[in-house]
Design an enzyme around this catalytic site. Structure first.
Site, PDB file in Angstrom:
ATOM      1  N   GLY A   2       0.769  -1.245   0.000  1.00  0.00           N
ATOM      2  CA  GLY A   2       0.000   0.000   0.000  1.00  0.00           C
ATOM      3  C   GLY A   2       0.794   1.286   0.000  1.00  0.00           C
ATOM      4  O   GLY A   2       0.315   2.303  -0.484  1.00  0.00           O
TER       5      GLY A   2
ATOM      6  N   GLU B 250       3.884   3.897   5.968  1.00  0.00           N
ATOM      7  CA  GLU B 250       2.689   3.077   5.760  1.00  0.00           C
ATOM      8  C   GLU B 250       1.607   3.931   5.099  1.00  0.00           C
ATOM      9  O   GLU B 250       1.594   5.155   5.243  1.00  0.00           O
ATOM     10  CB  GLU B 250       2.287   2.569   7.138  1.00  0.00           C
ATOM     11  N   ASP B 251       0.718   3.304   4.360  1.00  0.00           N
ATOM     12  CA  ASP B 251      -0.351   4.063   3.706  1.00  0.00           C
ATOM     13  C   ASP B 251      -1.377   4.598   4.709  1.00  0.00           C
ATOM     14  O   ASP B 251      -1.763   5.759   4.661  1.00  0.00           O
ATOM     15  CB  ASP B 251      -1.043   3.226   2.608  1.00  0.00           C
TER      16      ASP B 251
ATOM     17  N   ASP C 119      -5.149   2.047  10.712  1.00  0.00           N
ATOM     18  CA  ASP C 119      -6.573   1.754  10.876  1.00  0.00           C
ATOM     19  C   ASP C 119      -6.751   1.157  12.279  1.00  0.00           C
ATOM     20  O   ASP C 119      -6.803   1.894  13.258  1.00  0.00           O
ATOM     21  CB  ASP C 119      -6.962   0.799   9.749  1.00  0.00           C
TER      22      ASP C 119
ATOM     23  N   LYS D  96      -7.126   6.625  10.492  1.00  0.00           N
ATOM     24  CA  LYS D  96      -8.546   6.386  10.799  1.00  0.00           C
ATOM     25  C   LYS D  96      -8.677   6.133  12.294  1.00  0.00           C
ATOM     26  O   LYS D  96      -8.762   4.988  12.735  1.00  0.00           O
ATOM     27  CB  LYS D  96      -8.991   5.098  10.083  1.00  0.00           C
TER      28      LYS D  96
ATOM     29  N   PHE E 183     -14.148   3.426   3.674  1.00  0.00           N
ATOM     30  CA  PHE E 183     -13.118   2.690   2.957  1.00  0.00           C
ATOM     31  C   PHE E 183     -12.674   3.474   1.734  1.00  0.00           C
ATOM     32  O   PHE E 183     -13.477   3.831   0.880  1.00  0.00           O
ATOM     33  CB  PHE E 183     -13.641   1.310   2.542  1.00  0.00           C
ATOM     34  N   VAL E 184     -11.383   3.750   1.671  1.00  0.00           N
ATOM     35  CA  VAL E 184     -10.852   4.540   0.555  1.00  0.00           C
ATOM     36  C   VAL E 184      -9.853   3.737  -0.262  1.00  0.00           C
ATOM     37  O   VAL E 184      -9.226   2.808   0.243  1.00  0.00           O
ATOM     38  CB  VAL E 184     -10.188   5.851   1.040  1.00  0.00           C
TER      39      VAL E 184
ATOM     40  N   ASP F 285      -5.698  -0.218  -1.893  1.00  0.00           N
ATOM     41  CA  ASP F 285      -6.428  -1.125  -2.783  1.00  0.00           C
ATOM     42  C   ASP F 285      -7.737  -1.603  -2.189  1.00  0.00           C
ATOM     43  O   ASP F 285      -7.981  -1.530  -0.991  1.00  0.00           O
ATOM     44  CB  ASP F 285      -5.588  -2.367  -3.052  1.00  0.00           C
TER      45      ASP F 285
ATOM     46  N   ARG G 218      -5.069   0.656  -6.950  1.00  0.00           N
ATOM     47  CA  ARG G 218      -3.840   1.218  -6.369  1.00  0.00           C
ATOM     48  C   ARG G 218      -3.245   2.307  -7.253  1.00  0.00           C
ATOM     49  O   ARG G 218      -2.520   3.176  -6.776  1.00  0.00           O
ATOM     50  CB  ARG G 218      -2.783   0.115  -6.200  1.00  0.00           C
TER      51      ARG G 218
HETATM   52  P1  IMP Z   1      -4.357  -1.850  10.464  1.00  0.00           P
HETATM   53  O1  IMP Z   1      -3.434  -2.963  10.839  1.00  0.00           O
HETATM   54  O2  IMP Z   1      -5.790  -2.180  10.786  1.00  0.00           O
HETATM   55  O3  IMP Z   1      -3.940  -0.504  11.002  1.00  0.00           O
HETATM   56  O4  IMP Z   1      -4.439  -1.848   8.914  1.00  0.00           O
HETATM   57  C1  IMP Z   1      -3.585  -1.265   8.085  1.00  0.00           C
HETATM   58  C2  IMP Z   1      -3.809  -1.828   6.704  1.00  0.00           C
HETATM   59  O5  IMP Z   1      -5.194  -2.045   6.422  1.00  0.00           O
HETATM   60  C3  IMP Z   1      -3.333  -0.832   5.704  1.00  0.00           C
HETATM   61  O6  IMP Z   1      -1.985  -1.046   5.373  1.00  0.00           O
HETATM   62  C4  IMP Z   1      -4.234  -1.098   4.537  1.00  0.00           C
HETATM   63  O7  IMP Z   1      -3.665  -2.084   3.728  1.00  0.00           O
HETATM   64  C5  IMP Z   1      -5.498  -1.651   5.104  1.00  0.00           C
HETATM   65  N1  IMP Z   1      -6.574  -0.633   5.121  1.00  0.00           N
HETATM   66  C6  IMP Z   1      -7.171  -0.081   6.199  1.00  0.00           C
HETATM   67  N2  IMP Z   1      -8.112   0.802   5.842  1.00  0.00           N
HETATM   68  C7  IMP Z   1      -8.105   0.831   4.493  1.00  0.00           C
HETATM   69  C8  IMP Z   1      -8.863   1.585   3.512  1.00  0.00           C
HETATM   70  O8  IMP Z   1      -9.726   2.425   3.789  1.00  0.00           O
HETATM   71  N3  IMP Z   1      -8.550   1.300   2.215  1.00  0.00           N
HETATM   72  C9  IMP Z   1      -7.603   0.402   1.829  1.00  0.00           C
HETATM   73  N4  IMP Z   1      -6.872  -0.303   2.713  1.00  0.00           N
HETATM   74  C10 IMP Z   1      -7.129  -0.094   4.027  1.00  0.00           C
HETATM   75 MG    MG Z   2      -1.464  -2.226   3.526  1.00  0.00          MG
END
Ligand code: IMP
Ligand code: MG
Length: 179
Positions: A43, A97-98, A101, A129, A150-151, A157, A163
């Site tokens: 990402g 990181e992108d 979440d 987020k 969700f974006v 992606d 992407r």
């Molecule tokens: P976390 O471990 O829940 O913080 O998730 C991080 C990963 O979830 C990111 O690297 C993304 O790949 C994915 N992710 C979370 N929210 C989104 C979204 O809105 N769009 C796309 N990917 C997301």
């Molecule tokens: Mg990711």
């Protein structure tokens, strides 16, 4: 495909301007630190590329791949790290990181890198987020805060698609029949 994007949430120009600001902040902090930048694939590829083009000082760049198994729009917290060997000992590590979440990915990575002997570990994300946080972690540098939607685009992606969009758009999850 693109009619599944409900609205453009961040334009190319908005992203570019904020990436510029983040690069300035990071340059201030890291220009004399010979940092080890670790980009989280897949990402962050576009964000990392744009960010590093604006950080004009010596840094080492490496990549790590993190997979999380869960349903398609949220991470399960069950994360697998696949990056080969990266020597972190006594390095100032900056994870790119992108999006943060649940926070599970960045929490696990930060802890893992600290265990590998990094002198410091910081994180920079394009999107944050906060409403969905599960792990006790905040990004050290974040581009934009986003509500619980969700974006896709600019590296992010849905099922490996979108992407390549130069902007960040809100995905119409109803049209895709998910969640
Ligand atoms: P976390 O471990 O829940 O913080 O998730 C991080 C990963 O979830 C990111 O690297 C993304 O790949 C994915 N992710 C979370 N929210 C989104 C979204 O809105 N769009 C796309 N990917 C997301
Ligand atoms: Mg990711």
């Amino acid at each position: 495909m693109t009619n599944e994007i409900k609205e453009v949430w961040l334009s190319e120009e908005q992203i570019n301007q904020r990436v510029e600001e983040l690069a300035e902040i990071l340059t201030e902090k890291y220009q004399d630190k010979d940092p080890l930048v670790v980009a989280v694939l897949n990402g962050s590829f576009m964000f990392c590329s744009d960010l590093l083009k604006k950080m004009n000082f010596p840094l080492e760049l490496n990549f790590i791949k993190v997979s999380s198994y869960g349903n398609k729009t949220e991470s399960s917290g069950n994360i697998q790290i696949d990056g080969g060997r990266i020597d972190m000992k006594d390095r100032n590590v900056l994870i790119v990181e992108d999006i943060i979440d649940s926070g599970n990915t960045l929490k696990k990575l930060s802890e893992y890198f600290a265990q590998l002997g990094a002198a410091s570990v910081e994180t920079v994300v394009l999107l944050d987020k906060p409403s969905r946080r599960e792990a006790d972690i905040e990004a050290d540098y974040a581009g934009f805060k986003i509500a619980d939607q969700f974006v896709v685009g600019y590296g992010l992606d849905y099922a490996q698609y979108y992407r390549n969009l130069p902007y960040i758009g809100i995905l119409d999850t109803e049209k895709l029949n998910i969640e």
